[in-house]
Design a protein around this motif. Structure first.
Motif, mmCIF file in Angstrom:
data_model
loop_
_atom_site.group_PDB
_atom_site.id
_atom_site.type_symbol
_atom_site.label_atom_id
_atom_site.label_comp_id
_atom_site.label_asym_id
_atom_site.label_seq_id
_atom_site.Cartn_x
_atom_site.Cartn_y
_atom_site.Cartn_z
ATOM 1 N N ASP A 89 8.391 2.383 -0.291
ATOM 2 C CA ASP A 89 7.850 3.116 -1.627
ATOM 3 C C ASP A 89 7.649 1.926 -2.705
ATOM 4 O OD1 ASP A 89 10.499 2.398 -2.171
ATOM 5 O OD2 ASP A 89 10.836 4.115 -3.682
ATOM 6 N N ARG A 90 7.850 0.787 -2.637
ATOM 7 C CA ARG A 90 7.291 -0.404 -3.482
ATOM 8 C C ARG A 90 6.748 -1.707 -2.740
ATOM 9 N NH1 ARG A 90 13.404 -1.859 -5.478
ATOM 10 N NH2 ARG A 90 14.114 0.081 -4.237
ATOM 11 N N ALA A 91 6.534 -1.255 -1.665
ATOM 12 C CA ALA A 91 5.627 -2.502 -0.708
ATOM 13 C C ALA A 91 4.250 -2.844 -1.264
ATOM 14 C CB ALA A 91 5.601 -2.152 0.554
ATOM 15 N N THR A 92 3.642 -1.969 -2.041
ATOM 16 C CA THR A 92 2.300 -1.915 -2.563
ATOM 17 C C THR A 92 2.238 -2.654 -3.889
ATOM 18 O OG1 THR A 92 2.248 0.316 -3.461
ATOM 19 C CG2 THR A 92 1.541 -0.254 -1.160
ATOM 20 N N HIS A 93 3.358 -2.750 -4.571
ATOM 21 C CA HIS A 93 3.463 -3.349 -5.962
ATOM 22 C C HIS A 93 3.253 -4.840 -5.656
ATOM 23 C CE1 HIS A 93 6.460 0.047 -7.425
ATOM 24 N NE2 HIS A 93 5.115 0.211 -7.189
ATOM 25 N N ARG A 94 2.754 -5.310 -6.907
ATOM 26 C CA ARG A 94 2.318 -6.743 -6.845
ATOM 27 C C ARG A 94 3.413 -7.638 -7.176
ATOM 28 N NH1 ARG A 94 0.609 -10.067 -11.402
ATOM 29 N NH2 ARG A 94 -0.380 -11.765 -10.676
#
Length: 120
Positions: free
Chosen positions: A7-12
């Motif tokens: 759920d946080r993998a797409t955060h920069r």
């Protein structure tokens, strides 16, 4: 970034390897929650005073803790009830007298290093 939850993998991220180290350092969220609850018990000045007294002197009765902390007996009893239910202290009965003692070694270490270590 193998430790980043989906759920946080797409955060920069700026330093991805440090993010993974931080996630590993934080560990299990239940463990963090349990420690937060312990620290919330220390956040009350009365409970903290009781724990400091027990840490420094060993077992004390409610009335003695009341005198030492400047609290009323009923307030000390209520605080001890919370500390006992959280397994930070335990009471030992000697006839009609119950003497309370600090039993949580991790909290004892926090008191020794964090609070007691900075007294003048």
């Amino acid at each position: 970034m193998h430790l980043v939850p989906a759920d946080r993998a797409t955060h920069r991220t700026i330093d991805g390897h440090r993010v993974c180290e931080a996630i590993a350092a934080i560990g299990d969220t239940e463990h963090v929650r349990a420690w937060a609850e312990r620290f919330s018990l220390l956040a009350d000045p009365g409970r903290l005073a009781i724990l400091l007294a027990l840490h420094e002197t060993g077992p004390l009765a409610v009335s003695d803790l009341a005198v030492a902390t400047g609290m009323k007996d009923t307030a000390v009893s209520q605080a001890l009830r919370l500390l006992r239910s959280a397994a930070l202290v335990a009471g030992d009965r000697d006839g009609r007298i119950v003497r309370y003692r600090l039993v949580d070694t991790a909290i004892a270490e926090v008191l020794a290093h964090g609070v007691l270590g900075h007294r003048d």
